[in-house]
Design a protein around this motif. Sequence first.
Motif, PDB file in Angstrom:
ATOM      1  N   ARG A 290      47.270  89.664  44.729  1.00  0.00           N
ATOM      2  CA  ARG A 290      48.304  89.704  43.692  1.00  0.00           C
ATOM      3  C   ARG A 290      47.774  89.106  42.396  1.00  0.00           C
ATOM      4  O   ARG A 290      47.047  88.119  42.415  1.00  0.00           O
ATOM      5  CB  ARG A 290      49.561  88.988  44.171  1.00  0.00           C
ATOM      6  N   TYR A 291      48.220  89.716  41.319  1.00  0.00           N
ATOM      7  CA  TYR A 291      47.756  89.305  39.989  1.00  0.00           C
ATOM      8  C   TYR A 291      48.960  89.324  39.057  1.00  0.00           C
ATOM      9  O   TYR A 291      49.736  90.299  39.032  1.00  0.00           O
ATOM     10  CB  TYR A 291      46.666  90.265  39.504  1.00  0.00           C
ATOM     11  N   ALA A 292      49.159  88.251  38.283  1.00  0.00           N
ATOM     12  CA  ALA A 292      50.337  88.133  37.413  1.00  0.00           C
ATOM     13  C   ALA A 292      49.921  87.997  35.963  1.00  0.00           C
ATOM     14  O   ALA A 292      48.958  87.302  35.640  1.00  0.00           O
ATOM     15  CB  ALA A 292      51.181  86.931  37.836  1.00  0.00           C
ATOM     16  N   LYS A 293      50.692  88.648  35.089  1.00  0.00           N
ATOM     17  CA  LYS A 293      50.531  88.528  33.648  1.00  0.00           C
ATOM     18  C   LYS A 293      51.771  87.821  33.097  1.00  0.00           C
ATOM     19  O   LYS A 293      52.886  88.354  33.166  1.00  0.00           O
ATOM     20  CB  LYS A 293      50.383  89.903  33.002  1.00  0.00           C
ATOM     21  N   HIS A 294      51.574  86.646  32.562  1.00  0.00           N
ATOM     22  CA  HIS A 294      52.694  85.841  32.078  1.00  0.00           C
ATOM     23  C   HIS A 294      52.913  86.066  30.575  1.00  0.00           C
ATOM     24  O   HIS A 294      51.962  86.268  29.820  1.00  0.00           O
ATOM     25  CB  HIS A 294      52.427  84.361  32.353  1.00  0.00           C
ATOM     26  N   TYR A 295      54.190  85.967  30.194  1.00  0.00           N
ATOM     27  CA  TYR A 295      54.548  86.132  28.774  1.00  0.00           C
ATOM     28  C   TYR A 295      55.898  85.438  28.532  1.00  0.00           C
ATOM     29  O   TYR A 295      56.591  85.025  29.487  1.00  0.00           O
ATOM     30  CB  TYR A 295      54.605  87.605  28.382  1.00  0.00           C
ATOM     31  N   MET A 296      56.271  85.309  27.272  1.00  0.00           N
ATOM     32  CA  MET A 296      57.541  84.693  26.886  1.00  0.00           C
ATOM     33  C   MET A 296      58.459  85.764  26.279  1.00  0.00           C
ATOM     34  O   MET A 296      58.022  86.584  25.468  1.00  0.00           O
ATOM     35  CB  MET A 296      57.333  83.574  25.877  1.00  0.00           C
ATOM     36  N   GLU A 297      59.716  85.719  26.663  1.00  0.00           N
ATOM     37  CA  GLU A 297      60.707  86.656  26.125  1.00  0.00           C
ATOM     38  C   GLU A 297      61.996  85.877  25.885  1.00  0.00           C
ATOM     39  O   GLU A 297      62.617  85.382  26.845  1.00  0.00           O
ATOM     40  CB  GLU A 297      60.946  87.803  27.102  1.00  0.00           C
ATOM     41  N   ASP A 298      62.380  85.763  24.596  1.00  0.00           N
ATOM     42  CA  ASP A 298      63.574  84.995  24.224  1.00  0.00           C
ATOM     43  C   ASP A 298      63.497  83.566  24.744  1.00  0.00           C
ATOM     44  O   ASP A 298      64.462  83.032  25.333  1.00  0.00           O
ATOM     45  CB  ASP A 298      64.850  85.680  24.733  1.00  0.00           C
ATOM     46  N   GLN A 299      62.311  82.978  24.590  1.00  0.00           N
ATOM     47  CA  GLN A 299      62.063  81.605  24.994  1.00  0.00           C
ATOM     48  C   GLN A 299      62.183  81.403  26.513  1.00  0.00           C
ATOM     49  O   GLN A 299      62.303  80.276  26.984  1.00  0.00           O
ATOM     50  CB  GLN A 299      63.033  80.656  24.266  1.00  0.00           C
ATOM     51  N   ILE A 300      62.146  82.499  27.234  1.00  0.00           N
ATOM     52  CA  ILE A 300      62.212  82.423  28.700  1.00  0.00           C
ATOM     53  C   ILE A 300      60.864  82.894  29.249  1.00  0.00           C
ATOM     54  O   ILE A 300      60.415  84.011  28.946  1.00  0.00           O
ATOM     55  CB  ILE A 300      63.347  83.304  29.255  1.00  0.00           C
ATOM     56  N   PRO A 301      60.201  82.048  30.057  1.00  0.00           N
ATOM     57  CA  PRO A 301      58.934  82.500  30.648  1.00  0.00           C
ATOM     58  C   PRO A 301      59.160  83.594  31.693  1.00  0.00           C
ATOM     59  O   PRO A 301      59.987  83.449  32.584  1.00  0.00           O
ATOM     60  CB  PRO A 301      58.363  81.222  31.284  1.00  0.00           C
ATOM     61  N   LYS A 302      58.430  84.643  31.518  1.00  0.00           N
ATOM     62  CA  LYS A 302      58.514  85.769  32.453  1.00  0.00           C
ATOM     63  C   LYS A 302      57.105  86.203  32.852  1.00  0.00           C
ATOM     64  O   LYS A 302      56.115  85.751  32.269  1.00  0.00           O
ATOM     65  CB  LYS A 302      59.269  86.944  31.813  1.00  0.00           C
ATOM     66  N   ARG A 303      57.060  87.090  33.807  1.00  0.00           N
ATOM     67  CA  ARG A 303      55.759  87.608  34.245  1.00  0.00           C
ATOM     68  C   ARG A 303      55.899  89.027  34.781  1.00  0.00           C
ATOM     69  O   ARG A 303      56.987  89.460  35.192  1.00  0.00           O
ATOM     70  CB  ARG A 303      55.139  86.716  35.314  1.00  0.00           C
ATOM     71  N   THR A 304      54.754  89.716  34.772  1.00  0.00           N
ATOM     72  CA  THR A 304      54.637  91.019  35.439  1.00  0.00           C
ATOM     73  C   THR A 304      53.682  90.839  36.609  1.00  0.00           C
ATOM     74  O   THR A 304      52.529  90.445  36.406  1.00  0.00           O
ATOM     75  CB  THR A 304      54.109  92.097  34.472  1.00  0.00           C
ATOM     76  N   LEU A 305      54.190  91.099  37.807  1.00  0.00           N
ATOM     77  CA  LEU A 305      53.401  90.890  39.026  1.00  0.00           C
ATOM     78  C   LEU A 305      52.846  92.224  39.509  1.00  0.00           C
ATOM     79  O   LEU A 305      53.576  93.211  39.621  1.00  0.00           O
ATOM     80  CB  LEU A 305      54.265  90.259  40.117  1.00  0.00           C
ATOM     81  N   LEU A 306      51.548  92.223  39.796  1.00  0.00           N
ATOM     82  CA  LEU A 306      50.913  93.417  40.373  1.00  0.00           C
ATOM     83  C   LEU A 306      50.311  93.063  41.726  1.00  0.00           C
ATOM     84  O   LEU A 306      49.571  92.071  41.837  1.00  0.00           O
ATOM     85  CB  LEU A 306      49.806  93.949  39.457  1.00  0.00           C
ATOM     86  N   LYS A 307      50.659  93.820  42.714  1.00  0.00           N
ATOM     87  CA  LYS A 307      49.963  93.749  43.991  1.00  0.00           C
ATOM     88  C   LYS A 307      48.865  94.814  43.936  1.00  0.00           C
ATOM     89  O   LYS A 307      49.148  96.012  43.944  1.00  0.00           O
ATOM     90  CB  LYS A 307      50.896  93.998  45.167  1.00  0.00           C
ATOM     91  N   VAL A 308      47.624  94.343  43.845  1.00  0.00           N
ATOM     92  CA  VAL A 308      46.488  95.228  43.580  1.00  0.00           C
ATOM     93  C   VAL A 308      45.827  95.628  44.889  1.00  0.00           C
ATOM     94  O   VAL A 308      45.466  94.774  45.713  1.00  0.00           O
ATOM     95  CB  VAL A 308      45.463  94.525  42.663  1.00  0.00           C
ATOM     96  N   PHE A 309      45.679  96.924  45.074  1.00  0.00           N
ATOM     97  CA  PHE A 309      44.857  97.471  46.165  1.00  0.00           C
ATOM     98  C   PHE A 309      43.576  97.999  45.533  1.00  0.00           C
ATOM     99  O   PHE A 309      43.627  98.787  44.578  1.00  0.00           O
ATOM    100  CB  PHE A 309      45.578  98.602  46.895  1.00  0.00           C
TER     101      PHE A 309
END
Length: 467
Positions: A290-309
Amino acid sequence: MKNQITSALSDFFFEYETPRQVLVRNRKVGVMCRLIQLGVLAYIIGWVFIYEKGYQSTDTAVSSVFTKMKGVGYTNVSGRETVWDVGDYVFPSQGDSSFVVMTNYIITEGQKMGKCPELRGKYNCTSNADCAGGSFKRQMTGVCNDTTKTCEVLAWCPVENDHTIPNPPLLMSAENYTLFIKNSITFPLFNVTRSNLVEGIDSNYISKCLFDPNKDPLCPIFKLGDIVKLSGFTFEKLALEGGAIGVVVDWTCNLDVNVKHCKPAYSFHGLYGNPDETDSASASVGYNFRYAKHYMEDQIPKRTLLKVFGIRFDIIVKSLARKFDIIPTLTAVGSGVGIFGVATVVCDLLLLYLLPKRKFYKNMKFKYTDIHTQPMEENPHPSLCLGYDKTTREKRCRNLKRIHSSDMRKPDGLDQTEELCSTMKPSCDAQTRWSCPGMEDHTHPRGPTITCGMSAPSLALPNSVAD
């Protein structure tokens, strides 16, 4: 005392000892001895020198590898088009000798920290009591969600749904990506440095070539689809759930010839398992992380999670250099000469313990002495010439020699000599000098006997030896 020391030193420096040998005329034993020696000779020449190169010293290389991927991928998932370049699908992206190329994935976007129900089929519950306490896998809140009938968890929400793996793989275009391998090695013992960019490989050649085991075996650029195919797998099967491929760079060099002939050979091996193995036969199928890309949106920490094969590629350098060296050559020759002694040991075992005439051979090979007596002169038959004057003694010795020589030419001469060896034992400790000329190591098959009394010993010979 001084004379004794001088004599001992003189004997030590100026005398040579050699073992006594017995020549045995036996066809079976002789043929067996030669066959064993021939086998040993074939082993020394064929195995030690030709196959194992026992006349050369060896060294392994110190090596470095770096890689570079090229290629662009394209996906269209639910109308969302995405272009994937090297920075997106290679992990890690630094060009290491071990890396992963993403071929399929499950993406979960917009996750944020909060409370949400677990997926159906995981942590099912009927009441809050089923969700009490925490877990090392999930941090439960102790609440059972009435809608999903699953436990509520504190996690990145929404939780990932990886029940369904995209099929066909989303990045099947990875089959056309290219991999460039640059490898440098050094053999410290021989002070030789080589690179897989050998003579004849320049920038113009690299810009046009693509590895082919028959047409371009030295090209350092490989297509991923070809690598997977040469390893025995199909790309689609490996790309679906991931796997591992080993790329072996083999530097086996004979430095007795020109160093330019020291070139790499590439081979490919599936480290994922048996290509004929079905998925149901494996306890754990594929390779993923698993690999995550973190970012901020409206001062809220969010992420996009990828399960990589993906397909993991391991670049493995295998090296062995050989060069002539007198030390291993002499060692191999010396050990081979020592192995020739096997023939002697086997033949001695046959002669002394297995053949019917083993007693005779044992008496011929070993000479038994009595440590309590010290004869003045070696005498193989100390009782032969006692009790006779010089004329009679010489005459009977001539007759004995004649009869003995004629008997030894007969086929049963060995049997008669064996009988002699069992009867030629004096019945007393009489000492005498050997005085029969020309009779050393000759015995009569019928055997003289000796009797001892108060006076000097007397000798009795068979009638055929008398006047």
